[in-house]
Design an enzyme around this catalytic site. Structure first.
Site: not given
Length: 479
Positions: A176, A152, A77
């Site tokens: 997330s 996210s 990420k």
């Protein structure tokens, strides 16, 4: 792809039937097919550089070494620092920023023989639940390109779902990794707070967030957790514990497992979500698992406002550092005040600015006791209720109240967007581990279930998660 799970890939690499270089080429074939439609990566590393890394791993294997993640391809990420690739946190504010160091989790991946292929898309500064709020582009769900992959950490989940990586790192502040896992038929674990180092994670809300492993099977998540977990002297919030050994946890006798289903963890969910989870629990009960439906977490309805008050207050503090002096993005004006104002106005997206303003208000004189202090007290009550229940049973519930929304469906209304986190924020407030696994499909769309246990009981969650996979047959599925 020849093999859908990282464990199967590793078996092929260790047996000599698959070389790391061959495997990387397979991954790139998937990326070339899917990435133009899905847009799961912000930065893809140069193919030649990645193949060189594969050859390095192959040399280790020829020397008789067997690193635990040898030859496995990992996506990271884009809020996790990498000194060999830009780290933007999905924001214009950090465009062009290359950190001078690797996050501890990245160092542990490399030491374990992993091959990092790129940095994945995310909602800006991890503030979102759909991966539409990236400053670069929205990510699409591989199962239905008109729908979101959750957020996210939606880029990491989407890349896993189409086979663009074997494993992935996300971060979980309020759901997330679990929300994207539920929306893409992948697996995501929010570890116990402090089990995984946050050193090198670009912060959103320090007291809530954890770097978190993601994969296409529970065993693969366990394998990744074993590598990245454990005390880190660079992170004062890590627990004084060694790496986990969850990948070697034997399957649990179903009759020894006990699940509680608080009605607050499933009430209000759409009928397809509710029915899918209840059918799964019925099947687990038929396997011998004890399932109780009379449990309650009375403070759960307060979790969402408590979470957002704390998270936004911490975000306002954390994002104060972006003033045009420390990072590449700057809008120069005649004086310092105007430079800071212009840099922050143009560098941050609308949602980030909204959350900063709300966080500043929650901490301001005259409101602090009413909002932030009250939320901190509420957090303690929620944590006590969760810890009391997890001493007796594993908590089960929905991950999301609805199937994956269509692109644009939620982001126009912040309250509808925040409501997607209604079930997931509880684990972050309590600091307990929570595992999201596929529960089934509705009209071709993945739906997930989550389980919460006491702190440091990741092994218990892995045992239950593998049983769920056995029951559903949803292990290693790909779009």
């Amino acid at each position: 792809m020849r093999r859908a799970t990282a464990s199967a890939v590793l078996e092929g690499i260790f047996s000599g039937s698959l070389s790391p270089e061959e495997h990387v080429m397979e991954i790139y074939d998937n990326i070339k097919k899917w990435e133009p439609k899905v847009k799961g990566f912000i930065t893809l590393l140069d193919e030649e550089a990645v193949l060189r890394r594969a050859k390095e791993v192959e040399s280790l294997l020829k020397d008789g070494k067997r690193p635990p993640l040898a030859g496995l391809v990992v996506a990271v990420k884009d809020n996790i620092s990498t000194k060999f690739a830009p780290t933007t946190a999905g924001s214009r504010m950090l465009s062009g920023y290359v950190p001078p160091f690797n996050a501890t989790t990245v160092e542990r991946l490399l030491a374990a023989g992993a091959i990092i292929i790129g940095k994945t898309n995310m909602d800006e500064f991890a503030m979102g639940s759909t991966t539409e709020l990236s400053a670069f582009w929205p990510t699409h769900n591989p199962w239905d390109l008109e729908r979101v992959p959750g957020g996210s950490s939606g880029g990491s989940a989407a890349v896993l779902a189409y086979g663009g990586a074997d494993l992935a790192l996300g971060s979980d502040t309020g759901g997330s990794v679990r929300l994207p896992a539920a929306y893409t038929a992948t697996v995501g674990l929010k570890p116990t707070y402090g089990l995984v180092s946050r050193y090198g994670l670009i912060p959103y809300a320090n007291s809530l967030e954890q770097i978190s492993p993601m994969a296409r099977s529970v065993k693969d998540v366990a394998m990744l957790l074993d590598v990245v977990s454990g005390h880190d002297p660079f992170d004062a919030t890590t627990l004084n514990v060694g790496p986990t050994r969850t990948s070697s946890v034997a399957p649990e006798d179903p009759s020894k497992l006990s699940i509680c289903v608080p009605h607050e963890m499933i009430d209000g969910s759409d009928p397809p979500v509710r029915s899918t989870i209840l059918k799964l629990l019925d099947r687990l009960e038929a396997e011998g698992v004890k399932v109780s439906y009379d449990a309650s977490l009375p403070s759960a309805p307060d979790a969402l406002p408590v979470y957002y008050t704390i998270a936004l207050a911490e975000a306002a503090s954390n994002l104060a550092r972006y003033d045009g002096k420390l990072y590449p993005f700057v809008v120069l004006r005649p004086n310092y005040t105007e430079t800071v104002t212009s840099t922050r106005s143009e560098g941050f997206g609308r949602e980030v600015k909204r959350r900063i303003l709300l966080g500043v208000m929650a901490l301001s004189e005259g409101y602090r006791d009413e909002f932030y202090v009250a939320a901190a007290k509420g957090r303690r009550i929620i944590r006590d209720e969760v810890l009391g229940m997890t001493k007796k049973c594993i908590i089960a519930g929905a991950v999301s109240p609805a199937p994956p929304p269509r692109l644009g469906e939620r982001i126009s209304d912040p309250l509808k967007l925040y409501a997607l986190d209604v079930y997931t924020v509880i684990a972050n407030l309590a600091g307990v581990p929570s595992l999201a696994v596929p529960a089934g499909f509705y009209d071709g769309l993945p739906l997930g279930v989550q389980f919460m246990a006491s702190p440091l009981e990741e092994g218990k969650l892995m045992a239950l998660g593998q049983l769920v996979e056995d029951v559903t047959g949803l292990r290693g599925v790909m779009a």
